[in-house]
Write a protein that holds these residues in place. Structure first.
Motif, PDB file in Angstrom:
ATOM      1  N   LYS A 219       0.841  -1.203   0.000  1.00  0.00           N
ATOM      2  CA  LYS A 219       0.000   0.000   0.000  1.00  0.00           C
ATOM      3  C   LYS A 219       0.868   1.242   0.000  1.00  0.00           C
ATOM      4  O   LYS A 219       1.985   1.233   0.508  1.00  0.00           O
ATOM      5  CB  LYS A 219      -0.904   0.015   1.230  1.00  0.00           C
ATOM      6  N   LEU A 220       0.315   2.274  -0.553  1.00  0.00           N
ATOM      7  CA  LEU A 220       0.970   3.573  -0.493  1.00  0.00           C
ATOM      8  C   LEU A 220       0.200   4.485   0.434  1.00  0.00           C
ATOM      9  O   LEU A 220      -1.029   4.391   0.550  1.00  0.00           O
ATOM     10  CB  LEU A 220       1.011   4.222  -1.881  1.00  0.00           C
TER      11      LEU A 220
ATOM     12  N   GLU B  10     -10.687   4.634   4.651  1.00  0.00           N
ATOM     13  CA  GLU B  10     -10.496   5.582   3.559  1.00  0.00           C
ATOM     14  C   GLU B  10     -10.757   4.886   2.227  1.00  0.00           C
ATOM     15  O   GLU B  10     -10.529   3.685   2.083  1.00  0.00           O
ATOM     16  CB  GLU B  10      -9.106   6.234   3.618  1.00  0.00           C
TER      17      GLU B  10
ATOM     18  N   GLU C 226     -10.184   4.003  -1.625  1.00  0.00           N
ATOM     19  CA  GLU C 226      -8.965   3.865  -2.429  1.00  0.00           C
ATOM     20  C   GLU C 226      -9.278   3.203  -3.769  1.00  0.00           C
ATOM     21  O   GLU C 226     -10.373   2.684  -3.996  1.00  0.00           O
ATOM     22  CB  GLU C 226      -7.951   2.994  -1.675  1.00  0.00           C
TER      23      GLU C 226
ATOM     24  N   GLU D 267      -9.557   1.009   2.688  1.00  0.00           N
ATOM     25  CA  GLU D 267      -8.466   0.650   3.592  1.00  0.00           C
ATOM     26  C   GLU D 267      -8.859   1.025   5.011  1.00  0.00           C
ATOM     27  O   GLU D 267      -9.411   2.106   5.251  1.00  0.00           O
ATOM     28  CB  GLU D 267      -7.149   1.362   3.236  1.00  0.00           C
TER      29      GLU D 267
ATOM     30  N   ILE E 191      -7.204   2.050   8.346  1.00  0.00           N
ATOM     31  CA  ILE E 191      -5.937   2.454   8.960  1.00  0.00           C
ATOM     32  C   ILE E 191      -6.161   2.538  10.468  1.00  0.00           C
ATOM     33  O   ILE E 191      -7.219   2.982  10.923  1.00  0.00           O
ATOM     34  CB  ILE E 191      -5.405   3.792   8.385  1.00  0.00           C
TER      35      ILE E 191
ATOM     36  N   ALA F 167      -5.337   7.125  -0.695  1.00  0.00           N
ATOM     37  CA  ALA F 167      -6.688   7.571  -0.355  1.00  0.00           C
ATOM     38  C   ALA F 167      -7.156   8.690  -1.286  1.00  0.00           C
ATOM     39  O   ALA F 167      -6.385   9.579  -1.631  1.00  0.00           O
ATOM     40  CB  ALA F 167      -6.720   8.058   1.085  1.00  0.00           C
TER      41      ALA F 167
HETATM   42 MG    MG Z   1      -4.467   4.299   2.641  1.00  0.00          MG
END
Ligand code: MG
Ligand code: 0L1
Length: 261
Positions: free
Chosen positions: A65-66, A110, A112, A142, A144, A232
C-alpha cells in the motif's frame, strides 16, 4: 559486525516488538520520535522486522500500500515522499463482510483504488513496466489504525508502524482502465465525504510509478497476485458499527462493516 551495528539491530528489534505488541494487544503507544530521533532507513528496517514477526505467526504477504499520496497529506506532514507498507492476508476483509472492532485501537476507513499485479515486477530491471504488470483494477477500502496514541506520529514513526496498515476490502476486479479523476464517495453511516481519484498523486497510475520507485529503494518485492492500494481519494472517516462504503465512478463499490462480538 561492530558494537554499533549490534546496538542498531537491537533497537530495530525492540521497536518492532513494541509496535507488534501495540497491535496485538490493541493498546496504543507513544510516538517513537517523541522520545528521540528515528531516521527513515531505520524506520523501514523496523517495518521489515514487524512484517517478519507477522509472517512468523503464519500471516502471508498479499500486497502493498501507499500512503501520503495526496498533496494535502504531504503538506500536513511536511514531506514530499510517499510511504509504502505491506498488506497481509490477516488484514483482508471480504467485500460486504464484517470486521471485529476489537481487533483495532481507533480504526478509520479511507476510499482507495486497488490494482492487482498479474506478474512479478523485477526491481533490478531498469526497464520494468509496472503499469503493464497490472491486470485488474477495483474500488477498495483501507482500514488504517495507527498504533500511536491519538494518531500522532512523524513520517518515520508511521513508516515503522507499517504505514498504519490494518485492514482492507477490495470490490469486484474489472479490466484495467484509466482511473484519473473519477468521482469517489465514502459513506460511513450518516457521514459522507466526496472526492476524486485525482487526489491520488493526480492519477492513481502515478501511484504505481511511485510505488515501483519506493520498492526499488526499500527492496520491497512486487509479486504476481499482489493487491496494490494506491492511496486515499478523500480524508478518512472513523470506522464504527455502521456500514462503510466506497463508490468509485466507473469502477463500482465496495463495503465493509465493523462489528462488536
Ligand atoms: Mg491508505
Ligand atoms: O493513506 C494512508 O494509507 C495513510 C497512511 C498513514 C497515515 C495515517 O495513519 O493517517
Amino acid at each position: 559486525m561492530t558494537d554499533t551495528d549490534t546496538d542498531a539491530d537491537a533497537r530495530v528489534a525492540e521497536l518492532a516488538l513494541r509496535l507488534d505488541a501495540a497491535q496485538t494487544a490493541c493498546a496504543d503507544t507513544p510516538s517513537i520520535e517523541g522520545e528521540g530521533p528515528l531516521d527513515v532507513d531505520t524506520a523501514y528496517a523496523v517495518q521489515d522486522e514487524l512484517v517478519r514477526l507477522r509472517t512468523a505467526r503464519g500471516e502471508r504477504i498479499v500486497g502493498v500500500k501507499l500512503g501520503f499520496t495526496s498533496k494535502a497529506k504531504m503538506a500536513q506532514m511536511g514531506v514530499s515522499d510517499v510511504i509504502v507498507g505491506r498488506l497481509t492476508d490477516a488484514m483482508a476483509v471480504p467485500d460486504g463482510g464484517a470486521t471485529d472492532l476489537a481487533r483495532y485501537i481507533h480504526p478509520k476507513v479511507e476510499p482507495e483504488v486497488a490494482y492487482r499485479l498479474g506478474a512479478d515486477v523485477d526491481l533490478d530491471d531498469p526497464e520494468a513496466d509496472i503499469v503493464a504488470a497490472v491486470d485488474a483494477i477495483a474500488p477498495a477500502l483501507e482500514i488504517i489504525d495507527s498504533r500511536y496514541r491519538d494518531f500522532r506520529f512523524t513520517y518515520a514513526d508511521v513508516v515503522a508502524d507499517n504505514t498504519s496498515a490494518s485492514g482492507f476490502a477490495v470490490g469486484e476486479w474489472v479490466p484495467v482502465r484509466a482511473a484519473a479523476d473519477l468521482a469517489v464517495t465514502l459513506r460511513v453511516g450518516d457521514e459522507r465525504v466526496d472526492g476524486s481519484t485525482a487526489a491520488i498523486l493526480g492519477d492513481p497510475e502515478q501511484a504505481l510509478h511511485a510505488l515501483l520507485d519506493m520498492c526499488r529503494r526499500r527492496r520491497i518485492p512486487l509479486k504476481a497476485g499482489y493487491v496494490v492500494l494506491a492511496g486515499a481519494a478523500t480524508a478518512a472517516l472513523p470506522l464504527g458499527e455502521a456500514e462503510a462504503r466506497c463508490t468509485v465512478d466507473g469502477l463500482g463499490s465496495v463495503s465493509l462493516k465493523g462489528v462488536r462480538q
